[in-house]
Design a protein around this motif. Structure first.
Motif, mmCIF file in Angstrom:
data_model
loop_
_atom_site.group_PDB
_atom_site.id
_atom_site.type_symbol
_atom_site.label_atom_id
_atom_site.label_comp_id
_atom_site.label_asym_id
_atom_site.label_seq_id
_atom_site.Cartn_x
_atom_site.Cartn_y
_atom_site.Cartn_z
ATOM 1 N N LEU A 218 0.826 -1.208 0.000
ATOM 2 C CA LEU A 218 0.000 0.000 0.000
ATOM 3 C C LEU A 218 0.861 1.260 0.000
ATOM 4 C CD1 LEU A 218 -2.677 -1.151 2.613
ATOM 5 C CD2 LEU A 218 -3.110 -0.678 0.200
ATOM 6 N N CYS A 219 1.960 1.220 0.745
ATOM 7 C CA CYS A 219 2.877 2.363 0.836
ATOM 8 C C CYS A 219 4.308 1.844 0.698
ATOM 9 C CB CYS A 219 2.704 3.108 2.157
ATOM 10 S SG CYS A 219 1.117 3.927 2.347
ATOM 11 N N PRO A 220 4.853 1.804 -0.510
ATOM 12 C CA PRO A 220 6.188 1.225 -0.724
ATOM 13 C C PRO A 220 7.298 1.921 0.066
ATOM 14 C CG PRO A 220 5.030 1.470 -2.812
ATOM 15 C CD PRO A 220 4.214 2.190 -1.790
ATOM 16 N N ALA A 221 7.109 3.164 0.440
ATOM 17 C CA ALA A 221 8.140 3.902 1.178
ATOM 18 C C ALA A 221 7.907 3.872 2.692
ATOM 19 C CB ALA A 221 8.194 5.350 0.690
ATOM 20 N N TYR A 222 7.161 2.909 3.158
ATOM 21 C CA TYR A 222 6.835 2.825 4.589
ATOM 22 C C TYR A 222 8.022 2.180 5.323
ATOM 23 C CZ TYR A 222 3.625 2.381 8.574
ATOM 24 O OH TYR A 222 3.004 2.501 9.795
ATOM 25 N N ILE A 223 8.878 3.003 5.905
ATOM 26 C CA ILE A 223 10.126 2.526 6.510
ATOM 27 C C ILE A 223 9.867 1.649 7.728
ATOM 28 C CG2 ILE A 223 12.216 3.294 7.731
ATOM 29 C CD1 ILE A 223 12.355 5.637 5.807
ATOM 30 N N LYS A 224 8.878 1.999 8.562
ATOM 31 C CA LYS A 224 8.590 1.190 9.752
ATOM 32 C C LYS A 224 8.200 -0.238 9.379
ATOM 33 C CE LYS A 224 7.285 4.568 13.274
ATOM 34 N NZ LYS A 224 6.204 5.015 14.193
ATOM 35 N N ALA A 225 7.405 -0.359 8.328
ATOM 36 C CA ALA A 225 6.997 -1.695 7.890
ATOM 37 C C ALA A 225 8.205 -2.483 7.384
ATOM 38 C CB ALA A 225 5.933 -1.586 6.806
ATOM 39 N N GLY A 244 18.102 -7.363 2.295
ATOM 40 C CA GLY A 244 17.416 -6.708 1.179
ATOM 41 C C GLY A 244 16.502 -5.594 1.661
ATOM 42 N N ASP A 245 15.753 -5.801 2.770
ATOM 43 C CA ASP A 245 14.881 -4.751 3.310
ATOM 44 C C ASP A 245 15.705 -3.578 3.852
ATOM 45 O OD1 ASP A 245 12.497 -5.907 2.632
ATOM 46 O OD2 ASP A 245 12.109 -6.784 4.610
ATOM 47 N N TYR A 246 16.805 -3.875 4.505
ATOM 48 C CA TYR A 246 17.637 -2.785 5.045
ATOM 49 C C TYR A 246 18.253 -1.958 3.917
ATOM 50 C CZ TYR A 246 17.228 -4.762 9.726
ATOM 51 O OH TYR A 246 16.745 -5.215 10.935
ATOM 52 N N LYS A 247 18.589 -2.600 2.816
ATOM 53 C CA LYS A 247 19.118 -1.862 1.675
ATOM 54 C C LYS A 247 18.050 -0.963 1.054
ATOM 55 C CE LYS A 247 22.858 -5.002 0.368
ATOM 56 N NZ LYS A 247 23.403 -5.911 -0.670
ATOM 57 N N LYS A 248 16.799 -1.420 1.024
ATOM 58 C CA LYS A 248 15.705 -0.570 0.547
ATOM 59 C C LYS A 248 15.532 0.650 1.443
ATOM 60 C CE LYS A 248 13.017 -4.314 -1.567
ATOM 61 N NZ LYS A 248 11.764 -5.119 -1.466
ATOM 62 N N ILE A 249 15.695 0.435 2.747
ATOM 63 C CA ILE A 249 15.572 1.554 3.683
ATOM 64 C C ILE A 249 16.658 2.583 3.429
ATOM 65 C CG2 ILE A 249 15.735 2.192 6.117
ATOM 66 C CD1 ILE A 249 14.454 -0.542 6.753
ATOM 67 N N LEU A 250 17.883 2.118 3.155
ATOM 68 C CA LEU A 250 18.974 3.053 2.867
ATOM 69 C C LEU A 250 18.727 3.822 1.580
ATOM 70 C CD1 LEU A 250 22.221 1.130 3.894
ATOM 71 C CD2 LEU A 250 21.176 3.105 5.012
ATOM 72 N N GLN A 251 18.073 3.200 0.616
ATOM 73 C CA GLN A 251 17.729 3.913 -0.611
ATOM 74 C C GLN A 251 16.721 5.025 -0.331
ATOM 75 O OE1 GLN A 251 16.365 0.933 -3.330
ATOM 76 N NE2 GLN A 251 18.387 -0.008 -3.619
ATOM 77 N N LEU A 252 15.761 4.737 0.537
ATOM 78 C CA LEU A 252 14.740 5.738 0.872
ATOM 79 C C LEU A 252 15.265 6.782 1.851
ATOM 80 C CD1 LEU A 252 11.740 3.266 1.382
ATOM 81 C CD2 LEU A 252 12.043 4.840 -0.544
#
Length: 320
Positions: A218-225, A244-252
């Motif tokens: 629903l919210c691809p940039a939802y860092i908490k999720a 992989g999730d932590y790398k996405k967080i660093l991108q955001l």
């Protein structure tokens, strides 16, 4: 003459007082009469007498007391007491009946009060329905989102009190109230992510991953999720997925030090697990190869794999 009449009257009254048996039997066995015969025979006019005889007055008072005493019945019980008792018993019976009526039945005032309350509730429900009928579709959606947000707030309070099961129900209720429209995506994502953290606290990591994945969709940039899902991956030893999730967080959010430190911490664990898995896979392949080659008098040890350092490919040679 007056003095003689008074003397005779006193003598008669004195005789009546001393000979009590006949008189008392009459008084006790018959109901009280308005005027005793002895008093009826006494003249009431005293215009010719300057004063009344004290003895006569005393006798009249005693007779008056006799009349006021309790008249006993043939069984020896006091009728007056019996009546008094009946009065008391009647009062107690009336009180008992009143209590039973109060306990077992609804009084008119209580019934009216309940009818008024029911009527008030029905009126409020009808007014609410009429109010909602008058709203537009967008207004109804905003109203539903307000209710869903209230349910989410209640869930947050339950989560703070470590009531995770009850919080899950509140977040689910909020999702049911929230309309599935783009403006509500953020609210729905928050509810899914909050359900994910509840499952994480309960040790249900697979459920955490499912709920957080819905929130991220629903919210691809939802860092908490992403953080909560990465935590669940790590607890299941799915280190590559967590990285992989932590790398996405660093991108955001490139300044997120938590994600960066977790990547550095998990990469060695991921390599170690990969090596372990490779060894297990090679061992299984050897077992399968030996089961086939054994029919021909061979095994996998007869084959040697040599890696080319330039290309990274392998060449296999057969040895006896």
């Amino acid at each position: 003459n007056n003095e003689q009449a008074c003397a005779e009257r006193n003598k008669i009254l004195e005789g009546a007082r001393t000979e009590t048996s006949p008189l008392h039997i009459t008084l006790l066995s018959s109901p009280p009469r308005p005027t005793p015969p002895l008093l009826a025979a006494v003249p009431t006019q005293t215009s010719h007498v300057s004063h009344r005889n004290p003895k006569m007055v005393l006798i009249e008072a005693e007779l008056e007391d006799e009349r006021s005493k309790v008249v006993k019945d043939e069984g020896g019980n006091s009728k007056g007491v019996s009546r008094s008792g009946e009065g008391e018993e009647g009062k107690e019976a009336a009180a008992s009946v009143s209590k039973e009526v109060g306990d077992g039945f609804e009084t008119a005032s209580e019934g009216n009060e309940r009818e008024r309350e029911e009527g008030k509730e029905k009126g409020e429900a009808m007014a609410e329905k009429g109010f909602e009928d008058a709203l537009s579709e967008s207004q109804l959606q905003l109203r539903a989102m307000d209710r869903a947000n209230d349910a989410k707030t209640d869930g947050n309070l339950l989560f703070k009190n470590a009531q995770y099961e009850d919080a899950l129900l509140k977040y689910e209720h909020a999702l049911q109230l929230t309309p599935e429209i783009p403006p509500s995506n953020e609210l729905r994502a928050m509810c899914h992510a909050n359900r994910g953290i509840c499952y994480l606290k309960l040790g249900k990591y697979e459920e955490t991953i499912k709920e957080c994945t819905k929130a991220i969709e629903l919210c691809p940039a939802y860092i908490k999720a992403l953080l909560r899902r990465a935590d669940a991956y790590e607890r299941l030893e799915r280190f590559e997925d967590a990285i992989g999730d932590y790398k996405k967080i660093l991108q955001l959010e490139p300044s997120n030090n938590e994600a960066r430190s977790n990547i550095l911490r998990l990469e060695p664990k991921a390599r170690e697990k990969a090596e372990k898995m490779k060894e297990e896979m090679i061992g299984k392949l050897k077992e399968m190869g030996n089961s086939i080659l054994g029919r021909f008098g061979m095994n996998v040890d007869n084959f040697k794999a040599v890696k080319d350092p330039h290309t990274g490919s392998y060449s296999i040679s057969f040895q006896r």
